[in-house]
Write a protein that holds these residues in place. Structure first.
Motif, PDB file in Angstrom:
ATOM      1  N   VAL A  26      43.804 -69.162 -10.252  1.00  5.85           N
ATOM      2  CA  VAL A  26      43.027 -68.719  -9.100  1.00  5.85           C
ATOM      3  C   VAL A  26      43.974 -68.106  -8.077  1.00  5.85           C
ATOM      4  O   VAL A  26      45.014 -68.691  -7.757  1.00  5.85           O
ATOM      5  N   GLY A  27      43.626 -66.953  -7.548  1.00  6.71           N
ATOM      6  CA  GLY A  27      44.465 -66.368  -6.504  1.00  6.71           C
ATOM      7  C   GLY A  27      44.222 -64.890  -6.335  1.00  6.71           C
ATOM      8  O   GLY A  27      43.637 -64.230  -7.189  1.00  6.71           O
ATOM      9  N   LYS A  28      44.685 -64.392  -5.220  1.00 13.60           N
ATOM     10  CA  LYS A  28      44.587 -62.981  -4.901  1.00 13.60           C
ATOM     11  C   LYS A  28      45.828 -62.602  -4.112  1.00 13.60           C
ATOM     12  O   LYS A  28      46.335 -63.400  -3.328  1.00 13.60           O
ATOM     13  N   SER A  29      46.311 -61.398  -4.338  1.00 14.19           N
ATOM     14  CA  SER A  29      47.521 -60.961  -3.651  1.00 14.19           C
ATOM     15  C   SER A  29      47.334 -61.005  -2.141  1.00 14.19           C
ATOM     16  O   SER A  29      46.305 -60.586  -1.612  1.00 14.19           O
ATOM     17  N   ILE A  30      48.321 -61.555  -1.455  1.00 13.26           N
ATOM     18  CA  ILE A  30      48.259 -61.675  -0.001  1.00 13.26           C
ATOM     19  C   ILE A  30      49.397 -60.868   0.614  1.00 13.26           C
ATOM     20  O   ILE A  30      50.395 -60.576  -0.043  1.00 13.26           O
ATOM     21  N   PRO A  31      49.272 -60.496   1.882  1.00 11.71           N
ATOM     22  CA  PRO A  31      50.352 -59.757   2.539  1.00 11.71           C
ATOM     23  C   PRO A  31      51.672 -60.530   2.502  1.00 11.71           C
ATOM     24  O   PRO A  31      51.696 -61.748   2.634  1.00 11.71           O
ATOM     25  N   LYS A  32      52.740 -59.812   2.266  1.00  8.18           N
ATOM     26  CA  LYS A  32      54.104 -60.362   2.230  1.00  8.18           C
ATOM     27  C   LYS A  32      54.321 -61.361   1.098  1.00  8.18           C
ATOM     28  O   LYS A  32      55.151 -62.259   1.192  1.00  8.18           O
ATOM     29  N   ALA A  33      53.535 -61.231   0.013  1.00 11.69           N
ATOM     30  CA  ALA A  33      53.801 -62.031  -1.180  1.00 11.69           C
ATOM     31  C   ALA A  33      55.164 -61.636  -1.741  1.00 11.69           C
ATOM     32  O   ALA A  33      55.583 -60.477  -1.665  1.00 11.69           O
ATOM     33  N   TYR A 245      67.620 -60.549   5.203  1.00  9.51           N
ATOM     34  CA  TYR A 245      67.262 -61.969   5.280  1.00  9.51           C
ATOM     35  C   TYR A 245      66.968 -62.305   6.739  1.00  9.51           C
ATOM     36  O   TYR A 245      67.827 -62.150   7.599  1.00  9.51           O
ATOM     37  N   ASP A 246      65.741 -62.746   6.992  1.00 12.83           N
ATOM     38  CA  ASP A 246      65.348 -63.096   8.353  1.00 12.83           C
ATOM     39  C   ASP A 246      64.576 -64.409   8.298  1.00 12.83           C
ATOM     40  O   ASP A 246      63.486 -64.468   7.713  1.00 12.83           O
ATOM     41  N   HIS A 247      65.155 -65.463   8.864  1.00 14.75           N
ATOM     42  CA  HIS A 247      64.513 -66.779   8.829  1.00 14.75           C
ATOM     43  C   HIS A 247      63.610 -67.032  10.032  1.00 14.75           C
ATOM     44  O   HIS A 247      62.907 -68.043  10.076  1.00 14.75           O
ATOM     45  N   LYS A 248      63.626 -66.130  11.000  1.00  7.45           N
ATOM     46  CA  LYS A 248      62.861 -66.367  12.234  1.00  7.45           C
ATOM     47  C   LYS A 248      61.624 -65.478  12.344  1.00  7.45           C
ATOM     48  O   LYS A 248      60.566 -65.949  12.728  1.00  7.45           O
ATOM     49  N   GLY A 249      61.753 -64.200  12.028  1.00  2.00           N
ATOM     50  CA  GLY A 249      60.633 -63.286  12.224  1.00  2.00           C
ATOM     51  C   GLY A 249      59.706 -63.215  11.042  1.00  2.00           C
ATOM     52  O   GLY A 249      59.447 -62.125  10.492  1.00  2.00           O
ATOM     53  N   LEU A 250      59.177 -64.350  10.614  1.00  6.60           N
ATOM     54  CA  LEU A 250      58.338 -64.383   9.417  1.00  6.60           C
ATOM     55  C   LEU A 250      57.027 -63.634   9.594  1.00  6.60           C
ATOM     56  O   LEU A 250      56.436 -63.163   8.615  1.00  6.60           O
ATOM     57  N   GLU A 251      56.571 -63.508  10.828  1.00  8.62           N
ATOM     58  CA  GLU A 251      55.287 -62.860  11.071  1.00  8.62           C
ATOM     59  C   GLU A 251      55.388 -61.339  10.998  1.00  8.62           C
ATOM     60  O   GLU A 251      54.370 -60.656  10.831  1.00  8.62           O
ATOM     61  N   GLY A 282      58.504 -59.014   1.962  1.00  7.61           N
ATOM     62  CA  GLY A 282      57.944 -60.243   1.409  1.00  7.61           C
ATOM     63  C   GLY A 282      58.665 -61.451   1.966  1.00  7.61           C
ATOM     64  O   GLY A 282      59.749 -61.339   2.542  1.00  7.61           O
ATOM     65  N   ILE A 283      58.050 -62.621   1.790  1.00  5.62           N
ATOM     66  CA  ILE A 283      58.654 -63.866   2.272  1.00  5.62           C
ATOM     67  C   ILE A 283      59.084 -64.705   1.078  1.00  5.62           C
ATOM     68  O   ILE A 283      58.266 -65.052   0.219  1.00  5.62           O
ATOM     69  N   ARG A 284      60.365 -65.013   1.038  1.00  8.79           N
ATOM     70  CA  ARG A 284      60.904 -65.843  -0.037  1.00  8.79           C
ATOM     71  C   ARG A 284      60.564 -67.301   0.262  1.00  8.79           C
ATOM     72  O   ARG A 284      60.896 -67.822   1.338  1.00  8.79           O
ATOM     73  N   PRO A 285      59.959 -68.012  -0.686  1.00  8.74           N
ATOM     74  CA  PRO A 285      59.583 -69.413  -0.456  1.00  8.74           C
ATOM     75  C   PRO A 285      60.727 -70.363  -0.782  1.00  8.74           C
ATOM     76  O   PRO A 285      60.721 -71.051  -1.804  1.00  8.74           O
ATOM     77  N   SER A 286      61.717 -70.426   0.090  1.00  8.26           N
ATOM     78  CA  SER A 286      62.901 -71.253  -0.163  1.00  8.26           C
ATOM     79  C   SER A 286      62.762 -72.634   0.473  1.00  8.26           C
ATOM     80  O   SER A 286      61.995 -72.839   1.407  1.00  8.26           O
TER      81      SER A 286
END
Length: 349
Positions: A26-33, A245-251, A282-286
């Motif tokens: 189940v899922g759908k592509s989301i922004p910044k995947a 690499y940006d750990h603060k500006g995730l939005e 995209g956002i890396r899920p680390s």
């Protein structure tokens, strides 16, 4: 039920099916995947410390074989092999390279060293020389994920819908979402895990990354050029470069600052100019300890997690999907290094 249709979710779902489990994706592509943005580079030696990646030997070998076999099955060339030509930024890095190469544990992954100005004819700036990192591969991860989604669609076991956490209902024998009743749901939702109410106790440390699709005249077939930033020739002859690499500006989405940062970085070792065709973000899920995280929720065993691959998903996901599938189906013990209970024994912070 697998919630998330990126690389992690697709590989886990496919592995579960291969091992005899019944599952639906189940899922759908989301922004910044992360999956559509990732270059899929599998690099055994990374960072300014030139350190071997976690479990490089077994996981890299298994990943390469996995993509070869899958490509043969699909009639596609998924795995591209070559090396990195790295341009050090100072003499200290060259000294570290020589030290690493003398170490038997590193020797298989480090190749030739070239003197300063060796690549002048190509227009490459190599003031401190250059050296090779071997056993490098790259994979089109979005092609892998989209083909698996198509397989599941044809089998009528892929629901291309957003799954909201609030729409899930607990049951004594599992979990319910709309018309689906599953014994377990596994969240493979990348950075969206930050919104997941069941896993707030986990110390995720995501980072936003930007890459560029470029047009230029660099001939890089068979290898990746790298200093702090990298340049890779894709199968269709276009160029990809990254990454930030940006750990603060995730939005934030793709930014002009990010684009300029990459172009300036390339200009530090390449003289040719490039035109930007596209920019991705995209956002890396680390996780904070930079290792994947998986397992069942300590209080709700019908809820599980498979996440935290960061920039190493291409390398780690094939092996760990197999490992986690055996845990879910057979109840085999999880590796303590990746078990989510390693964080405060699963207790909220």
């Amino acid at each position: 039920m697998i919630a998330g249709q990126g690389l992690a979710g697709c590989l886990l779902a496919r592995r579960l099916r291969q091992d005899g489990a019944s599952c639906v994706l189940v899922g759908k592509s989301i922004p910044k995947a992360a999956t559509p943005v990732a270059a899929g580079i599998m690099n055994p030696i990374t960072g300014k410390r030139l350190a071997k990646s976690w479990r490089t030997e077994p996981y890299l070998a298994e990943a390469k074989n996995f993509y070869r076999v899958m490509g043969k099955e699909w009639g596609e060339t998924l795995l591209h092999e070559g090396h990195i030509l790295r341009f050090p930024r100072n003499e200290k890095e060259i000294a570290l390279f020589r030290k690493r190469k003398a170490d038997p544990l590193y020797h298989p992954f480090l190749g030739a060293e070239y003197p300063p100005c060796h690549w002048t004819a190509k227009g490459w700036t190599d003031k401190f020389g250059s050296y090779e990192i071997r056993e490098v591969s790259w994979v089109d991860l979005e092609k892998v994920a989209s083909t698996i989604r198509r397989e599941f669609q044809e089998q009528n076991i892929f629901r291309e819908e957003y799954l909201e956490h609030k729409d899930l209902e607990m049951a004594d024998d599992g979990i319910v979402w709309k018309d689906l009743h599953a014994t377990c749901i596994v969240f493979c939702e990348g950075a969206k895990v930050l919104e997941n109410p069941w896993f707030q106790f986990l110390p995720f440390g995501p980072s936003r990354g930007e890459t560029l699709d470029l047009q230029g005249t660099e001939e890089t077939t068979g290898f990746i050029l790298q200093s702090r930033y990298w340049l890779l020739a894709t199968e269709d002859g276009s160029l990809r470069a990254g990454s930030t690499y940006d750990h603060k500006g995730l939005e934030a989405g793709a930014t002009s600052m990010g684009q300029q940062e990459i172009l300036d970085g390339l200009a530090g070792f390449l003289s040719n100019e490039f035109s930007v065709i596209a920019q991705r973000c995209g956002i890396r899920p680390s996780t904070r300890d930079r290792l994947p995280v998986m397992g069942r929720h300590p209080k709700h065993p019908q809820i599980a997690l498979f996440n935290g691959f960061g920039s190493k998903g291409a390398t780690w996901a094939p092996s760990l999907a197999k490992h986690f599938a055996s845990h879910l189906i057979e109840g085999n013990e999880l590796d303590q290094e990746v078990d989510l209970l390693r964080f405060n024994e699963g207790k909220p912070r």
